[in-house]
Scaffold this active site. Structure first.
Site, PDB file in Angstrom:
ATOM      1  N   HIS A  43      -9.066  -3.837  13.357  1.00 25.91           N
ATOM      2  CA  HIS A  43      -8.051  -4.445  12.497  1.00 25.91           C
ATOM      3  C   HIS A  43      -7.539  -5.676  13.238  1.00 25.91           C
ATOM      4  CE1 HIS A  43      -3.927  -4.197  10.319  1.00 25.91           C
ATOM      5  NE2 HIS A  43      -4.814  -4.814   9.556  1.00 25.91           N
ATOM      6  N   SER A  96       0.788  -4.928  10.542  1.00 27.61           N
ATOM      7  CA  SER A  96       1.204  -5.837   9.475  1.00 27.61           C
ATOM      8  C   SER A  96       2.415  -6.677   9.890  1.00 27.61           C
ATOM      9  CB  SER A  96       1.545  -5.006   8.239  1.00 27.61           C
ATOM     10  OG  SER A  96       1.795  -5.865   7.166  1.00 27.61           O
ATOM     11  N   LYS A 102      -8.478  -2.518   1.552  1.00 34.55           N
ATOM     12  CA  LYS A 102      -8.293  -1.544   2.617  1.00 34.55           C
ATOM     13  C   LYS A 102      -9.081  -0.257   2.344  1.00 34.55           C
ATOM     14  CE  LYS A 102      -5.773  -3.400   5.952  1.00 34.55           C
ATOM     15  NZ  LYS A 102      -5.332  -4.733   5.698  1.00 34.55           N
ATOM     16  N   ASP A 157      -8.513 -10.505   9.175  1.00 34.71           N
ATOM     17  CA  ASP A 157      -8.021  -9.123   9.146  1.00 34.71           C
ATOM     18  C   ASP A 157      -8.978  -8.011   9.573  1.00 34.71           C
ATOM     19  OD1 ASP A 157      -5.590  -7.641   8.382  1.00 34.71           O
ATOM     20  OD2 ASP A 157      -6.851  -6.709   6.877  1.00 34.71           O
ATOM     21  N   LYS A 169      -1.480 -11.852  12.635  1.00 28.74           N
ATOM     22  CA  LYS A 169      -2.944 -12.009  12.657  1.00 28.74           C
ATOM     23  C   LYS A 169      -3.393 -13.201  11.805  1.00 28.74           C
ATOM     24  CE  LYS A 169      -3.835  -7.875  11.109  1.00 28.74           C
ATOM     25  NZ  LYS A 169      -2.439  -7.442  11.034  1.00 28.74           N
ATOM     26  N   THR A 170      -2.933 -13.207  10.545  1.00 33.60           N
ATOM     27  CA  THR A 170      -3.374 -14.264   9.634  1.00 33.60           C
ATOM     28  C   THR A 170      -2.794 -15.609  10.067  1.00 33.60           C
ATOM     29  OG1 THR A 170      -3.556 -12.695   7.827  1.00 33.60           O
ATOM     30  CG2 THR A 170      -3.373 -14.999   7.210  1.00 33.60           C
ATOM     31  N   ARG A 184       0.839  -1.189   0.000  1.00 38.06           N
ATOM     32  CA  ARG A 184       0.000   0.000   0.000  1.00 38.06           C
ATOM     33  C   ARG A 184       0.875   1.240   0.000  1.00 38.06           C
ATOM     34  NH1 ARG A 184      -1.976   1.229   4.173  1.00 38.06           N
ATOM     35  NH2 ARG A 184      -0.894  -0.288   5.453  1.00 38.06           N
ATOM     36  N   ARG A 242       2.361 -12.154  -1.287  1.00 40.41           N
ATOM     37  CA  ARG A 242       1.033 -12.383  -0.709  1.00 40.41           C
ATOM     38  C   ARG A 242       0.243 -13.413  -1.489  1.00 40.41           C
ATOM     39  NH1 ARG A 242      -0.976  -9.447   3.990  1.00 40.41           N
ATOM     40  NH2 ARG A 242       0.486  -7.741   4.259  1.00 40.41           N
TER      41      ARG A 242
HETATM   42  P1  ATP Z   1      -1.132  -8.074   7.608  1.00 40.40           P
HETATM   43  O1  ATP Z   1      -1.917  -7.081   8.436  1.00 40.40           O
HETATM   44  O2  ATP Z   1      -0.150  -7.403   6.738  1.00 40.40           O
HETATM   45  O3  ATP Z   1      -2.008  -9.044   6.892  1.00 40.40           O
HETATM   46  P2  ATP Z   1      -0.568 -10.124   9.657  1.00 40.40           P
HETATM   47  O4  ATP Z   1      -0.670  -9.592  11.039  1.00 40.40           O
HETATM   48  O5  ATP Z   1      -1.694 -10.933   9.167  1.00 40.40           O
HETATM   49  O6  ATP Z   1      -0.196  -8.920   8.648  1.00 40.40           O
HETATM   50  P3  ATP Z   1       0.985 -12.446   9.049  1.00 40.40           P
HETATM   51  O7  ATP Z   1       0.589 -12.506   7.623  1.00 40.40           O
HETATM   52  O8  ATP Z   1       0.390 -13.464   9.959  1.00 40.40           O
HETATM   53  O9  ATP Z   1       0.760 -10.983   9.633  1.00 40.40           O
HETATM   54  O10 ATP Z   1       2.558 -12.480   9.086  1.00 40.40           O
HETATM   55  C1  ATP Z   1       3.352 -12.937  10.151  1.00 40.40           C
HETATM   56  C2  ATP Z   1       4.651 -13.419   9.551  1.00 40.40           C
HETATM   57  O11 ATP Z   1       5.608 -13.675  10.563  1.00 40.40           O
HETATM   58  C3  ATP Z   1       4.445 -14.723   8.794  1.00 40.40           C
HETATM   59  O12 ATP Z   1       5.285 -14.709   7.677  1.00 40.40           O
HETATM   60  C4  ATP Z   1       4.889 -15.764   9.834  1.00 40.40           C
HETATM   61  O13 ATP Z   1       5.365 -16.939   9.235  1.00 40.40           O
HETATM   62  C5  ATP Z   1       6.029 -15.031  10.525  1.00 40.40           C
HETATM   63  N1  ATP Z   1       6.314 -15.462  11.909  1.00 40.40           N
HETATM   64  C6  ATP Z   1       7.502 -15.903  12.341  1.00 40.40           C
HETATM   65  N2  ATP Z   1       7.469 -16.184  13.642  1.00 40.40           N
HETATM   66  C7  ATP Z   1       6.224 -15.924  14.069  1.00 40.40           C
HETATM   67  C8  ATP Z   1       5.567 -16.034  15.351  1.00 40.40           C
HETATM   68  N3  ATP Z   1       6.219 -16.446  16.427  1.00 40.40           N
HETATM   69  N4  ATP Z   1       4.267 -15.672  15.412  1.00 40.40           N
HETATM   70  C9  ATP Z   1       3.611 -15.219  14.321  1.00 40.40           C
HETATM   71  N5  ATP Z   1       4.178 -15.100  13.107  1.00 40.40           N
HETATM   72  C10 ATP Z   1       5.474 -15.451  12.968  1.00 40.40           C
HETATM   73 MN    MN Z   2      -2.998 -10.705   7.532  1.00 41.17          MN
END
Ligand code: ATP
Ligand code: MN
Length: 536
Positions: free
Chosen positions: A222, A240, A202, A259, A244-245, A61, A324
């Site tokens: 969020h 980010s 978004k 999300d 979360k995911t 973004r 992604r």
């Molecule tokens: P966005 O808002 O951009 O979608 P998000 O909060 O959903 O972000 P994720 O897509 O879950 O974030 O990304 C977390 C990244 O960190 C992943 O690539 C995951 O493999 C990595 N990671 C490594 N260690 C950990 C951990 N202990 N807990 C969570 N994620 C981890």
């Molecule tokens: Mn996510």
């Protein structure tokens, strides 16, 4: 002979939008969009069956190019500033006309869909795309109406998405050639100059983050959400890359969404979306089997590198580290349908603390919960030229400031009230560094983070008391002394450093950053929230 209803083609005119003589591909199936993208040389099929595309110049973004039209609806409600940039009504109208002229005569892809899984809040959306794969993204990410409701579909909001259109900043009022502009009066999200699909979702998220609190007494969040066998909902806030995911995809719990959610005054939590948008950097089947398994026909992979044998090289970040995949939520095996849960029992604030200071899990008091929600801390790891990487603290109010048009205090007030009313447990989880800061320590093992979250949800971390918890001397956070399936020594970040002096120096540095950031919110915070910050 039975006719597959989904294949019955109908077309629509875009004249009412000022788009003339376009060849409209209306409501194409994901398969068809996949096929067309490949035929047009815009993508390739990975061995998993997923479509792989490149979003072009933008692979993320562009927050500095996101505007809100300032008019009688928004003028005195929006928190104007660096995050919510104002845009002129007349400039918008002129730019809109330029974009629709640009789209006229082209082959376009149009999809009718909606946001908000709870029908009380449903927002009908029409997405008009220049590119077929952007329309596949809209299929994956928004909710999919049944054939019968398509008959008399009227859009509440329209997304006009023209990645190939470039604005002229001097005459159009934009910062540069790309833009994402929300117009609440005309109910349009106008996107140009960027192919990054995340702008589409978004854009609608930002619209809902204004509409729901103002008109529907609902808190937009969020966060991701899932629900356990006993109907217990958990929600996971975080910026980010904090997890979360990743962490909401838990085979033992039903996924509600990854999300964007709303928490209603009736205490239900509903997903805004109909799909997930996961980061795939270093994705492995072993660590993240659910997400890995969701990458199949219908999924849309962005900016990944494909090997000669058709497999994706998830370790390759030569296009961007923000690789992604989007897929409809039904690509995940264990899902809640419709995507609605009831009063959360546990809230997790996820932070990827690259200073390695915050405990891997701690329990928050209501004051601390409010403080950390307003602060919205995570750390960014910025690469420098000589290869020495220094983490930078990053604060984003409500764990999502770029998408929140109102003042953060508004969302914080609503959350505090809901937390009090529901008696929910609130936890701060550091998914970031352990054993030292970035460069010295390493990222917390996913299996340990999962085990800590599991323990918190099953009540295995016990009541707050001296036997069970230690109070962090700088942040005042209650960190458990033991946790099933997690070595006790990693529960204290300080102990993992093996360098108390270095640890406390960093801890104080981080506490100072929290306090500095909080200054701008101090006048909105009550005493309880203020004492929720660092102790020193
Ligand atoms: P966005 O808002 O951009 O979608 P998000 O909060 O959903 O972000 P994720 O897509 O879950 O974030 O990304 C977390 C990244 O960190 C992943 O690539 C995951 O493999 C990595 N990671 C490594 N260690 C950990 C951990 N202990 N807990 C969570 N994620 C981890
Ligand atoms: Mn996510």
């Amino acid at each position: 002979m039975t006719v597959d209803k989904a294949l019955v083609t109908k077309t629509i005119s875009l004249k009412e939008y000022g788009i003339n003589n376009a060849k409209v591909n209306y409501q194409l199936s994901p398969k068809k969009l996949h096929q067309i993208s490949i035929e047009k040389g815009m993508g390739q099929e990975a061995s998993s069956g997923a479509l792989v595309i490149n979003t072009g110049e933008f692979t993320g973004r562009s927050p500095k190019d996101r505007f809100l039209v300032k008019d009688e609806i928004t003028a005195d409600k929006v928190w104007w500033g660096d995050i919510n940039l104002p845009f002129d009504t007349e400039k918008f109208d002129a730019l809109y006309n330029k974009v629709t002229d640009y789209l006229s005569g082209k082959e376009l892809y149009v999809r009718d869909c909606y946001a908000c899984a709870d029908k009380e809040y449903r927002l009908n959306i029409r997405v008009i795309n220049e590119y077929p794969w952007s329309n596949l993204f809209a299929y994956n990410m928004f909710l999919r109406p049944g054939e019968e409701t398509l008959e008399n579909f009227t859009a509440d909001w329209t997304v006009v998405n023209a990645p190939g259109f470039k604005a002229n900043p001097e005459t159009d009022g934009t910062r540069q050639h790309n833009f994402a502009i929300l117009n609440f009066k005309r109910k349009i999200v106008l996107i140009g100059g960027t192919g990054y699909t995340g702008e589409i979702k978004k854009g609608i998220f930002s619209a809902l983050n204004f509409l729901l609190p103002v008109y529907a007494n609902t808190l937009p969040m969020h966060c991701s959400a899932n629900v356990g066998k006993k109907g217990d909902t958990s929600i996971f806030f975080g910026l980010s890359g904090t997890g979360k995911t990743t962490l909401s995809a838990d085979p033992t719990r039903k996924l509600i969404g990854d999300d964007e959610h709303g928490w209603t005054s009736e205490n239900s939590v509903f997903n805004f979306e109909g799909g997930c948008y996961a980061k795939v950097i270093n994705l492995s089947e072993e660590n993240e089997p659910d997400i890995y398994g969701a990458i199949k026909e219908g999924a849309l992979l962005e900016n990944v590198v494909v090997k000669e044998n058709g497999e994706v090289d998830f370790g390759n970040t030569s296009i961007t580290p923000n690789t992604r995949v989007s897929y409809p939520i039904y690509h995940i095996k264990n899902i809640q349908q419709p995507s609605i849960g009831y009063t959360p029992k546990n809230i997790f604030f996820l932070t990827a603390d690259a200073f390695g200071v915050l405990p891997p899990i701690s329990k928050l008091t209501p004051g601390q919960a409010a403080y950390h929600f307003i602060s919205g801390y995570t750390a960014k790891v910025a690469g420098t030229e000589d290869g020495v990487d220094e983490p930078v603290p990053s604060f984003s109010a409500c764990f999502g400031a770029p998408f929140m048009p109102l003042h953060p205090a508004k969302y914080a007030e609503m959350l505090s009230a809901k937390m009090k009313e529901s008696g929910v447990n609130v936890w701060l989880v550091n998914t970031g560094w352990t054993g030292g800061p970035y460069g010295v320590g390493k990222r917390m093992a996913l299996k340990y983070t999962r085990a800590m979250i599991q323990a918190a949800m099953s009540g295995n971390l016990g009541e707050i008391c001296y036997e069970n918890y230690h109070i962090h001397s700088v942040f005042g956070l209650a960190q458990p002394r033991s946790c099933p399936n997690v070595p006790s020594e990693i529960l204290s970040s300080r102990k993992t450093w093996n360098n108390d002096e270095g640890y406390y120096k960093k801890a104080h540095q981080l506490a100072d950053a929290f306090k500095e950031n909080f200054k701008k919110f101090a006048s909105y915070a009550n005493e309880e929230t203020k004492v929720g910050g660092p102790l020193v």
